[in-house]
Scaffold this active site. Structure first.
Site, PDB file in Angstrom:
ATOM      1  N   CYS A  20       1.610  36.027   6.897  1.00  0.00           N
ATOM      2  CA  CYS A  20       3.124  34.942   6.647  1.00  0.00           C
ATOM      3  C   CYS A  20       2.706  33.597   6.678  1.00  0.00           C
ATOM      4  O   CYS A  20       1.745  33.208   7.250  1.00  0.00           O
ATOM      5  CB  CYS A  20       4.085  35.406   8.348  1.00  0.00           C
ATOM      6  SG  CYS A  20       5.138  34.035   7.715  1.00  0.00           S
ATOM      7  N   HIS A  36       9.311  42.400   4.085  1.00  0.00           N
ATOM      8  CA  HIS A  36       9.721  40.917   4.760  1.00  0.00           C
ATOM      9  C   HIS A  36      10.365  39.681   4.475  1.00  0.00           C
ATOM     10  O   HIS A  36      10.319  39.321   5.998  1.00  0.00           O
ATOM     11  CB  HIS A  36       7.782  40.743   4.666  1.00  0.00           C
ATOM     12  CG  HIS A  36       7.378  39.142   4.937  1.00  0.00           C
ATOM     13  ND1 HIS A  36       6.035  39.571   6.286  1.00  0.00           N
ATOM     14  CD2 HIS A  36       7.965  38.342   5.214  1.00  0.00           C
ATOM     15  CE1 HIS A  36       5.467  38.311   6.717  1.00  0.00           C
ATOM     16  NE2 HIS A  36       6.784  37.534   5.905  1.00  0.00           N
ATOM     17  N   GLU A  37      11.082  39.591   3.488  1.00  0.00           N
ATOM     18  CA  GLU A  37      10.972  38.361   3.305  1.00  0.00           C
ATOM     19  C   GLU A  37      12.808  39.073   3.776  1.00  0.00           C
ATOM     20  O   GLU A  37      12.810  38.102   4.817  1.00  0.00           O
ATOM     21  CB  GLU A  37      11.485  38.484   1.779  1.00  0.00           C
ATOM     22  CG  GLU A  37       9.905  37.728   0.973  1.00  0.00           C
ATOM     23  CD  GLU A  37       8.989  36.543   2.411  1.00  0.00           C
ATOM     24  OE1 GLU A  37       9.708  36.037   2.899  1.00  0.00           O
ATOM     25  OE2 GLU A  37       7.577  36.721   2.320  1.00  0.00           O
ATOM     26  N   HIS A  89      12.960  38.171   7.284  1.00  0.00           N
ATOM     27  CA  HIS A  89      12.626  36.884   7.941  1.00  0.00           C
ATOM     28  C   HIS A  89      14.547  36.573   8.231  1.00  0.00           C
ATOM     29  O   HIS A  89      14.696  35.281   8.808  1.00  0.00           O
ATOM     30  CB  HIS A  89      12.807  35.979   6.452  1.00  0.00           C
ATOM     31  CG  HIS A  89      11.221  35.234   7.134  1.00  0.00           C
ATOM     32  ND1 HIS A  89      10.638  34.908   7.735  1.00  0.00           N
ATOM     33  CD2 HIS A  89       9.377  35.565   6.410  1.00  0.00           C
ATOM     34  CE1 HIS A  89       9.581  34.541   8.296  1.00  0.00           C
ATOM     35  NE2 HIS A  89       8.899  35.436   6.832  1.00  0.00           N
TER      36      HIS A  89
HETATM   37 NI    NI Z   1       7.067  35.304   6.148  1.00  0.00          NI
END
Ligand code: NI
Length: 185
Positions: A100, A142-143, A146
């Site tokens: 990240c 992954h995004e 967030h």
């Molecule tokens: Ni990230």
């Protein structure tokens, strides 16, 4: 670009922990946010995705660069914004590389879907419904994490799956495992 908006490594880590709200429409403000994400990611060629909280905004907007990842022969594509992305289907979970931009120097292995169907809006405000596969699915997942305030370190099952990457004497990148924490008992 609005450099002042860059808080990739915020001192106040709570910025990365807040949940993001959907946008009501793809307004000029939302398009500017998406453009700021694109510009910021373009300044970090080592990155393949960026989410709004990483530049201090808490709207459901991310950008991803597809076609990259470990073992990929080519450069990933230009950043593509996904607005109000929602997972329709997730399957084929496998362990894969993770990292990240907000946690520089630290990498790990996480288990994420390698088949991900996502619905959302594009920059033109039109609905998209598409499937991401392989490492692209990992990046999108992954995004989207967030946007829920979830970081990849939350998904690392144990310290043995967490490591740093340094350049060795021969110029090759090598994985250095994190030193196990010594417990005083
Ligand atoms: Ni990230």
């Amino acid at each position: 670009m609005s450099v002042k908006s860059i808080v990739l490594y915020p001192e106040d880590k709570e910025i990365l922990r807040a949940k993001c709200r959907p946008v009501k429409s793809v307004s000029s403000w939302v398009r500017q946010l998406a453009q700021d994400l694109v510009d910021t990611l373009n300044h970090h060629p080592e990155g393949v995705g960026l989410a709004a909280p990483q530049i201090g905004a808490h709207s459901r907007v991310v950008v991803v660069r597809l076609g990259g990842g470990p073992g990929s022969e080519r450069e990933p594509d230009a950043p593509m914004p996904l607005i109000n992305p929602t997972i329709i289907e997730a399957r084929d979970e496998r362990r894969d590389f993770d990292g990240c931009l907000s946690i520089p120097g630290l990498y790990g292995e996480t288990v994420r879907p390698h088949y991900l169907r996502v619905k959302g809006l594009n920059m033109a405000g039109r609905v998209f419904d598409r499937v991401f596969e392989g490492f692209d699915a990992v990046v999108v997942h992954h995004e989207l994490d967030h946007l829920e305030g979830v970081l990849f370190i939350d998904r690392v099952e144990s310290l043995e799956y967490l490591y740093r990457v340094v350049e060795g004497d021969d110029g090759q990148l090598v994985r250095i495992p994190l030193t196990p924490v010594t417990r005083s008992e």
